[in-house]
Structure formats: structure tokens, C-alpha cells
Design an enzyme around this catalytic site. Structure first.
Site, PDB file in Angstrom:
ATOM      1  N   ARG A  31       0.833  -1.216   0.000  1.00 57.35           N
ATOM      2  CA  ARG A  31       0.000   0.000   0.000  1.00 57.35           C
ATOM      3  C   ARG A  31       0.864   1.261   0.000  1.00 57.35           C
ATOM      4  NH1 ARG A  31      -5.171  -1.928   1.525  1.00 57.35           N
ATOM      5  NH2 ARG A  31      -5.928  -0.008   0.641  1.00 57.35           N
ATOM      6  N   ARG A  35      -3.295   6.788   0.849  1.00 59.63           N
ATOM      7  CA  ARG A  35      -3.791   8.014   1.482  1.00 59.63           C
ATOM      8  C   ARG A  35      -2.792   8.767   2.350  1.00 59.63           C
ATOM      9  NH1 ARG A  35      -8.871   5.234   3.914  1.00 59.63           N
ATOM     10  NH2 ARG A  35      -7.327   3.584   3.772  1.00 59.63           N
ATOM     11  N   ARG A  44      -7.564  11.989  -5.010  1.00 60.51           N
ATOM     12  CA  ARG A  44      -8.819  11.451  -4.465  1.00 60.51           C
ATOM     13  C   ARG A  44      -9.861  12.538  -4.233  1.00 60.51           C
ATOM     14  NH1 ARG A  44     -11.851   9.010  -3.395  1.00 60.51           N
ATOM     15  NH2 ARG A  44     -11.886   7.889  -1.439  1.00 60.51           N
ATOM     16  N   ASP A  80      -7.032  -2.588  -7.152  1.00 61.20           N
ATOM     17  CA  ASP A  80      -7.519  -3.109  -5.871  1.00 61.20           C
ATOM     18  C   ASP A  80      -7.831  -4.583  -6.034  1.00 61.20           C
ATOM     19  OD1 ASP A  80      -8.472  -1.939  -3.068  1.00 61.20           O
ATOM     20  OD2 ASP A  80      -9.773  -3.602  -3.627  1.00 61.20           O
ATOM     21  N   TYR A 155     -14.761 -11.553   0.955  1.00 64.79           N
ATOM     22  CA  TYR A 155     -15.460 -10.323   0.564  1.00 64.79           C
ATOM     23  C   TYR A 155     -16.740 -10.634  -0.206  1.00 64.79           C
ATOM     24  CZ  TYR A 155     -11.859  -7.087   2.120  1.00 64.79           C
ATOM     25  OH  TYR A 155     -11.014  -6.345   2.886  1.00 64.79           O
TER      26      TYR A 155
HETATM   27  O1  CP3 Z   1      -0.219  -1.064  -2.649  1.00 67.96           O
HETATM   28  C1  CP3 Z   1      -0.554  -0.097  -3.352  1.00 67.96           C
HETATM   29  O2  CP3 Z   1      -0.160   1.035  -3.140  1.00 67.96           O
HETATM   30  C2  CP3 Z   1      -1.384  -0.375  -4.591  1.00 67.96           C
HETATM   31  C3  CP3 Z   1      -2.791  -0.233  -4.454  1.00 67.96           C
HETATM   32  C4  CP3 Z   1      -3.653  -1.161  -3.602  1.00 67.96           C
HETATM   33  C5  CP3 Z   1      -4.942  -0.755  -3.164  1.00 67.96           C
HETATM   34  N1  CP3 Z   1      -5.541  -1.807  -2.558  1.00 67.96           N
HETATM   35  C6  CP3 Z   1      -5.564   0.589  -3.394  1.00 67.96           C
HETATM   36  C7  CP3 Z   1      -6.565   1.064  -2.414  1.00 67.96           C
HETATM   37  C8  CP3 Z   1      -3.465  -2.481  -3.169  1.00 67.96           C
HETATM   38  C9  CP3 Z   1      -2.245  -3.390  -3.307  1.00 67.96           C
HETATM   39  C10 CP3 Z   1      -4.673  -2.879  -2.517  1.00 67.96           C
HETATM   40  C11 CP3 Z   1      -4.875  -4.228  -1.969  1.00 67.96           C
HETATM   41  C12 CP3 Z   1      -6.051  -4.474  -1.110  1.00 67.96           C
HETATM   42  N2  CP3 Z   1      -7.316  -3.963  -1.223  1.00 67.96           N
HETATM   43  C13 CP3 Z   1      -6.045  -5.413  -0.046  1.00 67.96           C
HETATM   44  C14 CP3 Z   1      -4.886  -6.277   0.348  1.00 67.96           C
HETATM   45  C15 CP3 Z   1      -3.880  -5.553   1.164  1.00 67.96           C
HETATM   46  C16 CP3 Z   1      -4.312  -5.282   2.560  1.00 67.96           C
HETATM   47  O3  CP3 Z   1      -4.195  -4.139   2.992  1.00 67.96           O
HETATM   48  O4  CP3 Z   1      -4.704  -6.250   3.248  1.00 67.96           O
HETATM   49  C17 CP3 Z   1      -7.338  -5.402   0.536  1.00 67.96           C
HETATM   50  C18 CP3 Z   1      -7.804  -6.224   1.708  1.00 67.96           C
HETATM   51  C19 CP3 Z   1      -8.131  -4.484  -0.225  1.00 67.96           C
HETATM   52  C20 CP3 Z   1      -9.577  -4.169  -0.034  1.00 67.96           C
HETATM   53  C21 CP3 Z   1      -9.773  -2.740   0.294  1.00 67.96           C
HETATM   54  N3  CP3 Z   1      -9.650  -1.710  -0.611  1.00 67.96           N
HETATM   55  C22 CP3 Z   1     -10.121  -2.159   1.553  1.00 67.96           C
HETATM   56  C23 CP3 Z   1     -10.327  -2.954   2.822  1.00 67.96           C
HETATM   57  C24 CP3 Z   1     -10.208  -0.771   1.379  1.00 67.96           C
HETATM   58  C25 CP3 Z   1     -10.637   0.315   2.363  1.00 67.96           C
HETATM   59  C26 CP3 Z   1      -9.802   0.545   3.501  1.00 67.96           C
HETATM   60  C27 CP3 Z   1      -8.306   0.586   3.270  1.00 67.96           C
HETATM   61  O5  CP3 Z   1      -7.670  -0.447   3.593  1.00 67.96           O
HETATM   62  O6  CP3 Z   1      -7.756   1.553   2.776  1.00 67.96           O
HETATM   63  C28 CP3 Z   1      -9.865  -0.510   0.034  1.00 67.96           C
HETATM   64  C29 CP3 Z   1      -9.779   0.824  -0.611  1.00 67.96           C
HETATM   65  C30 CP3 Z   1      -8.425   1.185  -1.166  1.00 67.96           C
HETATM   66  N4  CP3 Z   1      -7.725   0.430  -2.071  1.00 67.96           N
HETATM   67  C31 CP3 Z   1      -7.685   2.366  -0.897  1.00 67.96           C
HETATM   68  C32 CP3 Z   1      -6.511   2.306  -1.699  1.00 67.96           C
HETATM   69  C33 CP3 Z   1      -5.417   3.343  -1.808  1.00 67.96           C
HETATM   70  C34 CP3 Z   1      -8.080   3.493   0.051  1.00 67.96           C
HETATM   71  C35 CP3 Z   1      -9.364   4.088  -0.341  1.00 67.96           C
HETATM   72  C36 CP3 Z   1      -9.311   5.533  -0.699  1.00 67.96           C
HETATM   73  O7  CP3 Z   1      -8.474   5.974  -1.509  1.00 67.96           O
HETATM   74  O8  CP3 Z   1     -10.171   6.238  -0.162  1.00 67.96           O
END
Ligand code: CP3
Length: 350
Positions: A31, A35, A44, A80, A155
């Protein structure tokens, strides 16, 4: 006799994945595009996460921001793990926690899933990968990724984040036919999605099993491992190292590793030295507690050096966190940490 390298690119990160000698320990962060970064937050303010992921120019911008700012050894494509759910016929929204409309609650719901899920509808991820590779111009390799079968299934069944995974565990244990059919669809669409990412230019592939820690060792072996094995065996021979990250999986690390990845990603619940002992023949990635990135610099430095000491003298170590970077993380700490890994990870030639 010259050995043909398992993975052709001569980067520190790809060399470590192949357990070859490196000048210093490579580092990237799960990640890392997110944010905690001002540029991402500005993006965003104007676009939803799905718009960013589906617009290659925006996804490229989000991917590159941490690479431009910090001395990281790999980029990870902005996407994602839940995007393939749409290819399977479900609707996903982010607010920002994910919400899935009409989740899979029983065997009859499987009929609503696309009968032959194909990853073609995710072409925008391939375009973003091509764009990022052009922009990176060989500077660092690009990682493609997907969710692992259990994490994705959870999910699809729970409809969003869950604490206890009660519905997922009920379907898994009480409807084995439906469970297998669900995992089978996930494996098929994920295989086609990841092959497309590789063909578009991804140079390593990571599978995120973020919620594997909800399972007992027996449940993992019986209900999950066969699907994960099929997935990795379908990706072998693509010429990209395969990384399998699990959170909370150290209680069944050996079984987790049997899924077949080249690199195993571990969280902070296990010492890196113990992970190496229990994973002969594997490269290891991890495992700083992301909460430490919020700590004062001396505390962070001490924790990072401790991990590097435990991994020193071992081939095949990739420094990472034990889970994703938290949104409250000060960007300066990310820079410091990456610099320290390079500085203290090169002490002994590995
Ligand atoms: O790693 C990176 O920088 C690349 C982008 C990336 C995102 N999601 C963008 C994102 C990656 C590799 C993921 C993987 C992801 N998504 C996982 C596995 C990694 C982990 O943290 O366990 C999971 C479980 C998700 C599902 C998901 N997507 C959740 C639970 C959420 C909301 C809460 C959170 O963890 O941020 C998201 C949204 C999301 N995906 C965001 C980002 C940057 C944040 C949302 C936003 O921009 O408002």
C-alpha cells in the site's frame, strides 16, 4: 557453466526474489501508493478510487508518486484486489471501506455469477501497467497483484470487511460443493487476470491473503490450499517471481508455503529469523509492524535494524511491512526507513 537466471531482470528486488546475491537489502511497502501521500489525497479529492483504478493515466500517477519520492526498489500497480469481483458479476463500491451489492450467501447465489468469468473487462489494468513500465523506463521493476482465493471469497460472501467471517466459515464448512465451485471460479478469473498483467509488463506477481489468519491450520489445508496451489501452479513458468503474502498465517506457515510461491510474505507476529528457518528454499518478505512508521525516528530505526540483523547473511530477503502502510503515516518516515534499509542492509555481502 553459466546459470540461466530464473528471473531475467537485474534489479536488486528481482535478484532477492530469486535468492541471488544483492548489494543491499531491497525494500518496498505494501500500500505504498495511498492516502498517506499528499499527491494521492489530491487525486482522491477529484476522483473516486474506482475512477483512478480505471483511468490508466491516473493509476500511473498514483503508482509513481512513492517511486518519485522515496528510494524504493519496486513499484506496485495501482488497482484493488476487489476489481475482479466485477468481472465475476458483482458490484463493488468503496466508501472507502468496500461494499459488495447482493453478496453470495448460499449455493443458489452462485447462479448469479458470470458463468465463464474472463479478465478481459479488466483491460484497463493492463493499460496502466504498460504506461507505468514506459514511465519507469527500467528504473525499478513493477509488481502486479491480485487477492488470494480465501480473502476474495470472504469479501464476496460477507459483502465487506468482517471481524469473525461467520458467513464465510459457514459456507466453507457446511456447503463444500458450493465452496469448491466458488473458489474454482475465483482461481479461473484470477489466473486469466494475472496472466494478462504479466503479458502487459508486470515483472513480479503478489497474491494478498490478508485474512488468512482467520483460519485454523486444518481449515487452511483442507478448504483453501488446493485452490491456492492450483493458482500458483498456473502461474509458474511465466518468468515472474510469485509472492504470497499472508497476515496471521504464521501458525501454519509451512502449509502456506506449500501453495507454491517463490517468496513468502509474513507479518510481525513472527520473527524474521524464525520465518527463514521454517521456509527453507524460499525467499522471505516482511515484516515491520506498520504502526512503527508512526513512532519517533529512533524507535523506528531500532526496530528496522533488528529485522535486518535477523535476516543478515540470508539470501532472499525483501524488506517490507507486515501489512499495508497506514493512512496516518508521516511520509518522511517512509523515506527514512527506505534509506536505513539500504544503509544497514548492505553490511555483509549476501
Ligand atoms: O499497494 C498499493 O499502493 C497499490 C494499491 C492497492 C490498493 N488496494 C488501493 C486502495 C493495493 C495493493 C490494494 C490491496 C487491497 N485492497 C487489499 C490487500 C492488502 C491489505 O491491505 O490487506 C485489501 C484487503 C483491499 C480491499 C480494500 N480496498 C479495503 C479494505 C479498502 C478500504 C480501507 C483501506 O484499507 O484503505 C480498500 C480501498 C483502497 N484500495 C484504498 C486504496 C489506496 C483506500 C481508499 C481511498 O483511496 O479512499
Amino acid at each position: 557453466m553459466t546459470m540461466i537466471p530464473a528471473f531475467p531482470m537485474e534489479s536488486r528486488f528481482l535478484r532477492a526474489c530469486a535468492r541471488r546475491k544483492v548489494d543491499t537489502v531491497p525494500v518496498w511497502f505494501m500500500r505504498q501508493a495511498g492516502r498517506y501521500l499528499p499527491g494521492y489525497r489530491a487525486l482522491r479529492a477529484k476522483h473516486s478510487i474506482l475512477e483512478i483504478a480505471k483511468t490508466p493515466e491516473l493509476a500511473c500517477e498514483a503508482t509513481l508518486e512513492p517511486i518519485r519520492k522515496f528510494p524504493l526498489d519496486a513499484a506496485i500497480i495501482f488497482a484493488d484486489i476487489l476489481l475482479p469481483l466485477e468481472a465475476m458479476g458483482l458490484r463493488v463500491r468503496f466508501s472507502p471501506a468496500p461494499e459488495i451489492d447482493r453478496p453470495i450467501r448460499g449455493p443458489s447465489d452462485l447462479k448469479r455469477l458470470a458463468s465463464r468469468p474472463e479478465a478481459d473487462s479488466l483491460f484497463f489494468v493492463g493499460e496502466a501497467i504498460r504506461l507505468v513500465r514506459r514511465e519507469l523506463d527500467g528504473k525499478v521493476p513493477l509488481i502486479g497483484f491480485a487477492g488470494a482465493p480465501f480473502t476474495l471469497a470472504s469479501y464476496m460472501i460477507e459483502g465487506g470487511p468482517s471481524r469473525d467471517f461467520l458467513r464465510t466459515k459457514a459456507l466453507m464448512r457446511e456447503s463444500p460443493g458450493a465452496w469448491r465451485s466458488l473458489l474454482d471460479r475465483i482461481v479461473r478469473v484470477t489466473l486469466s487476470y494475472l496472466r494478462m498483467q504479466k503479458a502487459s509488463g508486470a515483472q513480479a506477481i503478489q497474491l494478498f491473503d490478508s485474512w488468512a489468519g482467520a483460519l485454523s491450520p486444518e481449515d487452511y489445508r483442507r478448504h483453501i490450499l488446493p485452490a491456492t496451489k492450483r493458482l500458483f501452479s498456473g502461474l509458474k513458468g511465466l518468468g515472474a517471481p510469485l509472492i504470497y503474502f499472508g497476515s496471521g498465517a504464521s501458525g501454519f506457515l509451512e502449509d502456506f508455503a506449500r501453495a507454491g510461491s517463490d517468496v513468502v510474505g509474513v507479518d510481525w507476529r513472527i520473527d524474521i529469523a524464525e520465518a527463514f528457518r521454517r521456509l527453507p528454499g524460499k525467499a522471505v518478505q516482511g515484516n515491520l509492524d506498520p504502526a512503527l512508521l508512526l513512532a519517533p525516528a529512533p524507535v523506528l530505526k531500532k526496530a528496522a535494524r533488528q529485522i535486518l540483523r535477523q535476516a543478515s547473511g540470508r539470501r532472499g530477503f525483501v524488506f517490507n511491512l507486515g501489512h499495508g502502510i497506514l493512512p496516518q503515516t508521516p511520509p518522511d518516515n517512509v523515506r527514512r526507513l527506505a534509506e536505513w534499509v539500504h544503509q544497514y542492509g548492505g553490511g555483509r555481502r549476501k
